[in-house]
Design a protein around this motif. Sequence first.
Motif, PDB file in Angstrom:
ATOM      1  N   PRO A 276       0.829  -1.222   0.000  1.00 45.61           N
ATOM      2  CA  PRO A 276       0.000   0.000   0.000  1.00 45.61           C
ATOM      3  C   PRO A 276       0.857   1.264   0.000  1.00 45.61           C
ATOM      4  CG  PRO A 276       0.031  -0.953   2.197  1.00 45.61           C
ATOM      5  CD  PRO A 276       0.752  -1.928   1.299  1.00 45.61           C
ATOM      6  N   TYR A 277       1.539   1.516  -1.105  1.00 41.98           N
ATOM      7  CA  TYR A 277       2.485   2.637  -1.171  1.00 41.98           C
ATOM      8  C   TYR A 277       1.788   3.983  -0.990  1.00 41.98           C
ATOM      9  CZ  TYR A 277       5.521  -0.972  -3.184  1.00 41.98           C
ATOM     10  OH  TYR A 277       6.243  -2.116  -3.395  1.00 41.98           O
ATOM     11  N   TRP A 278       0.693   4.198  -1.723  1.00 41.44           N
ATOM     12  CA  TRP A 278      -0.005   5.488  -1.642  1.00 41.44           C
ATOM     13  C   TRP A 278      -0.577   5.710  -0.253  1.00 41.44           C
ATOM     14  CZ3 TRP A 278      -5.377   6.361  -0.919  1.00 41.44           C
ATOM     15  CH2 TRP A 278      -5.771   7.701  -1.033  1.00 41.44           C
ATOM     16  N   PHE A 279      -1.230   4.710   0.295  1.00 37.69           N
ATOM     17  CA  PHE A 279      -1.879   4.861   1.601  1.00 37.69           C
ATOM     18  C   PHE A 279      -0.862   5.247   2.668  1.00 37.69           C
ATOM     19  CE2 PHE A 279      -3.703   3.561   5.610  1.00 37.69           C
ATOM     20  CZ  PHE A 279      -5.042   3.922   5.484  1.00 37.69           C
ATOM     21  N   GLU A 280       0.302   4.656   2.610  1.00 44.88           N
ATOM     22  CA  GLU A 280       1.290   4.880   3.658  1.00 44.88           C
ATOM     23  C   GLU A 280       2.001   6.227   3.552  1.00 44.88           C
ATOM     24  OE1 GLU A 280       3.913   1.539   3.765  1.00 44.88           O
ATOM     25  OE2 GLU A 280       2.442   0.251   4.771  1.00 44.88           O
ATOM     26  N   THR A 281       1.812   6.944   2.443  1.00 38.16           N
ATOM     27  CA  THR A 281       2.444   8.267   2.333  1.00 38.16           C
ATOM     28  C   THR A 281       1.690   9.330   3.113  1.00 38.16           C
ATOM     29  OG1 THR A 281       1.209   8.809   0.307  1.00 38.16           O
ATOM     30  CG2 THR A 281       3.378   7.769   0.051  1.00 38.16           C
ATOM     31  N   GLY A 282       0.493   9.020   3.557  1.00 41.19           N
ATOM     32  CA  GLY A 282      -0.271  10.004   4.326  1.00 41.19           C
ATOM     33  C   GLY A 282      -1.349   9.335   5.137  1.00 41.19           C
ATOM     34  N   THR A 283      -1.003   8.821   6.296  1.00 41.63           N
ATOM     35  CA  THR A 283      -1.978   8.145   7.145  1.00 41.63           C
ATOM     36  C   THR A 283      -3.128   9.107   7.458  1.00 41.63           C
ATOM     37  OG1 THR A 283      -0.216   6.847   8.155  1.00 41.63           O
ATOM     38  CG2 THR A 283      -2.329   6.902   9.303  1.00 41.63           C
ATOM     39  N   PRO A 284      -4.349   8.730   7.132  1.00 48.49           N
ATOM     40  CA  PRO A 284      -5.488   9.653   7.255  1.00 48.49           C
ATOM     41  C   PRO A 284      -5.990   9.789   8.686  1.00 48.49           C
ATOM     42  CG  PRO A 284      -6.257   7.526   6.490  1.00 48.49           C
ATOM     43  CD  PRO A 284      -4.758   7.416   6.610  1.00 48.49           C
ATOM     44  N   THR A 285      -5.143  10.303   9.581  1.00 49.98           N
ATOM     45  CA  THR A 285      -5.509  10.400  10.998  1.00 49.98           C
ATOM     46  C   THR A 285      -6.785  11.201  11.192  1.00 49.98           C
ATOM     47  OG1 THR A 285      -3.162  10.297  11.575  1.00 49.98           O
ATOM     48  CG2 THR A 285      -4.684  11.074  13.271  1.00 49.98           C
ATOM     49  N   PHE A 286      -6.869  12.353  10.531  1.00 48.80           N
ATOM     50  CA  PHE A 286      -8.048  13.211  10.676  1.00 48.80           C
ATOM     51  C   PHE A 286      -9.309  12.482  10.192  1.00 48.80           C
ATOM     52  CE2 PHE A 286     -10.990  16.413   8.961  1.00 48.80           C
ATOM     53  CZ  PHE A 286     -11.227  17.149  10.117  1.00 48.80           C
ATOM     54  N   LEU A 287      -9.198  11.770   9.074  1.00 48.64           N
ATOM     55  CA  LEU A 287     -10.345  11.035   8.544  1.00 48.64           C
ATOM     56  C   LEU A 287     -10.781   9.938   9.503  1.00 48.64           C
ATOM     57  CD1 LEU A 287     -12.339  10.240   6.313  1.00 48.64           C
ATOM     58  CD2 LEU A 287     -10.503   8.893   5.262  1.00 48.64           C
ATOM     59  N   ILE A 288      -9.835   9.158  10.031  1.00 49.86           N
ATOM     60  CA  ILE A 288     -10.168   8.084  10.971  1.00 49.86           C
ATOM     61  C   ILE A 288     -10.877   8.658  12.194  1.00 49.86           C
ATOM     62  CG2 ILE A 288      -9.238   6.278  12.460  1.00 49.86           C
ATOM     63  CD1 ILE A 288      -9.092   5.653   9.461  1.00 49.86           C
ATOM     64  N   GLU A 289     -10.375   9.761  12.713  1.00 53.22           N
ATOM     65  CA  GLU A 289     -11.000  10.397  13.877  1.00 53.22           C
ATOM     66  C   GLU A 289     -12.428  10.824  13.564  1.00 53.22           C
ATOM     67  OE1 GLU A 289      -8.347  13.556  14.825  1.00 53.22           O
ATOM     68  OE2 GLU A 289      -6.902  12.263  15.887  1.00 53.22           O
ATOM     69  N   GLN A 290     -12.648  11.350  12.376  1.00 55.88           N
ATOM     70  CA  GLN A 290     -13.991  11.774  11.979  1.00 55.88           C
ATOM     71  C   GLN A 290     -14.933  10.574  11.857  1.00 55.88           C
ATOM     72  OE1 GLN A 290     -15.283  15.067  11.319  1.00 55.88           O
ATOM     73  NE2 GLN A 290     -13.452  15.491  12.520  1.00 55.88           N
ATOM     74  N   LEU A 291     -14.458   9.496  11.260  1.00 57.72           N
ATOM     75  CA  LEU A 291     -15.290   8.300  11.092  1.00 57.72           C
ATOM     76  C   LEU A 291     -15.684   7.709  12.437  1.00 57.72           C
ATOM     77  CD1 LEU A 291     -13.408   6.562   8.133  1.00 57.72           C
ATOM     78  CD2 LEU A 291     -15.655   7.664   8.040  1.00 57.72           C
ATOM     79  N   LEU A 292     -14.750   7.664  13.369  1.00 60.77           N
ATOM     80  CA  LEU A 292     -15.040   7.096  14.676  1.00 60.77           C
ATOM     81  C   LEU A 292     -15.922   8.027  15.497  1.00 60.77           C
ATOM     82  CD1 LEU A 292     -11.574   5.545  15.633  1.00 60.77           C
ATOM     83  CD2 LEU A 292     -13.546   4.433  14.566  1.00 60.77           C
ATOM     84  N   ALA A 293     -15.645   9.322  15.445  1.00 58.43           N
ATOM     85  CA  ALA A 293     -16.436  10.279  16.219  1.00 58.43           C
ATOM     86  C   ALA A 293     -17.894  10.303  15.759  1.00 58.43           C
ATOM     87  CB  ALA A 293     -15.827  11.679  16.102  1.00 58.43           C
ATOM     88  N   ARG A 294     -18.117  10.076  14.479  1.00 53.63           N
ATOM     89  CA  ARG A 294     -19.480  10.107  13.940  1.00 53.63           C
ATOM     90  C   ARG A 294     -20.136   8.733  13.942  1.00 53.63           C
ATOM     91  NH1 ARG A 294     -18.845  14.520   8.985  1.00 53.63           N
ATOM     92  NH2 ARG A 294     -17.364  15.853  10.083  1.00 53.63           N
ATOM     93  N   ARG A 295     -19.458   7.766  14.551  1.00 51.83           N
ATOM     94  CA  ARG A 295     -20.008   6.411  14.699  1.00 51.83           C
ATOM     95  C   ARG A 295     -20.417   5.807  13.352  1.00 51.83           C
ATOM     96  NH1 ARG A 295     -23.823   6.955  20.111  1.00 51.83           N
ATOM     97  NH2 ARG A 295     -22.254   7.941  21.431  1.00 51.83           N
ATOM     98  N   VAL A 296     -19.558   5.982  12.378  1.00 49.67           N
ATOM     99  CA  VAL A 296     -19.845   5.441  11.058  1.00 49.67           C
ATOM    100  C   VAL A 296     -19.786   3.920  11.103  1.00 49.67           C
ATOM    101  CG1 VAL A 296     -19.008   5.263   8.687  1.00 49.67           C
ATOM    102  CG2 VAL A 296     -19.041   7.480   9.844  1.00 49.67           C
TER     103      VAL A 296
END
Length: 515
Positions: A276-296
């Motif tokens: 996963p070369y592309w994914f690992e160049t920018g771990t989506p910390t902000f996105l993960i926090e948003q998904l968890l906070a909104r109980r997706v």
Amino acid sequence: MSRKKLPIGIQNFREIREEGYYYVDKTAAALELVDEGKYYFLSRPRRFGKSLFIDTLAELFEGNEPLFRGLAVHRQWDWSRIYPVIRISFGGGVIRDAADLQGKFSELLTINEQALGVTCALTDHRARFAELIREAERNTGQRAVVLVDEYDKPILDNLQRPEIAREIRSGLRDFYSVIKDSDAHIRFAMLTGVSKFSKVSLFSGLNNLNDITLDGRYSSICGYTDEDVDTVFAPELPGLDRNEIRTWYNGYNWTGTSVYNPFDLLLLFAKREFHPYWFETGTPTFLIEQLLARRVFTPDLSQVVAMETLLTSFDIDCMPVEALMFQTGYLTIDSLLRMGARTEYTLKYPNLEVQASLNGALLEGMTGDPLLPGRQTGQLYRLLLANDFSGLQALFTAFFAVIPHDWYRNNPIARYEGYYASVFYSHFAALGLDVRLEDATSHGRIDMAVLFNGQVYLFEFKVVELVPEGRALQQIRERGYAEKYRARGEPIHLIGVEFSRESRSVVGFEVELDG
């Protein structure tokens, strides 16, 4: 065909053309844009080649003819006209506040003045930008070309500080409005970035842009198509599984031709390993926090339905999860349905890399332990290979048991019913298995099919505080979930999994072989 150098991380068109790197010709699209319009906006995820396309446009307008020999545009461009090009890029560094932004404006304007050989007398940045455009035309006799790359990065860098982000947004809005006000002196203008902020908030002063983000004709304006891989990169393919390349990295789509992320493919060709070369160049910390906070509910992420207005409704104070994931490249367009004046889009994970990596990151967020998911998924894979169902039950029972009670108490996500099914689903998705969601009837339960190793596994999840114990497996039978898979001629395993909110554990795990 002989092998060439791989342009990993190179965004300079001249270097690619002069130094013998592979180049996928995008100049036909550039010519079409120039011929058909004047003001454009393009949104694409990070590392998709936006900067290279902007640099290609700059070289084209600056009349550097030798660089374009053999390319689609070469015989159709008037090389006798040389245009003054103003380049604005916010790609380098981080803008921390409004004062920092003003300093960046000054730096960028000075660089352009020096490059064009003009001197501006005005000091206010907005006025100075307008003067630069006018002086560029006066100095050359040709109207200016304005190219803005990563127009939104100063805002995105500060999304977790909304007040600062709003101040930066205001400064950018005033700066960009100069482009519209200078229409008489501009030949062509294009802005690119990751996100599309609402016109009201950022583009109120620049409302004449033609947004080509979802224009099917330009779906492949950035990125590599299947045809590009089979022709331009043909020398790199021997020794690699062509279908596996497609499964891992292809699938990004903006209502036209699907594309690969260039960064992924170039690193695959260099390292000869799927990763996963592309994914690992920018771990989506902000996105993960948003998904968890909104109980997706994580299984829903593979089958999102959204209206066109939702996908483009992005702002500091309004960030729908669907828009955030689509614009950052973690979801892409699967299909669309036009309904009169409105368009409905079905979104999906673009490919195996994103599905597996994002669910792995979500597991870390849901469990509070960055090491635990990796150990679990490896064991899960081996247990499935052996059809060891008692081991599978023990694995998930132990998994929930080792999560600290403090984590449950301090994380709201653990209080909703879908948390348990989400954790279960994300384990399979993180492995990159063929996971098919049968019927997401509520956020408390979901039916899931997993196709793996010549076997079919059908799951039903229940929370015993909501449904009497023993109902999970019974529901699989009653609803005939196995019927659509019998034609495959493969063993079908029916698995009912029951969770308890009170004990925070797996309390039921029944398995039977269909037929």
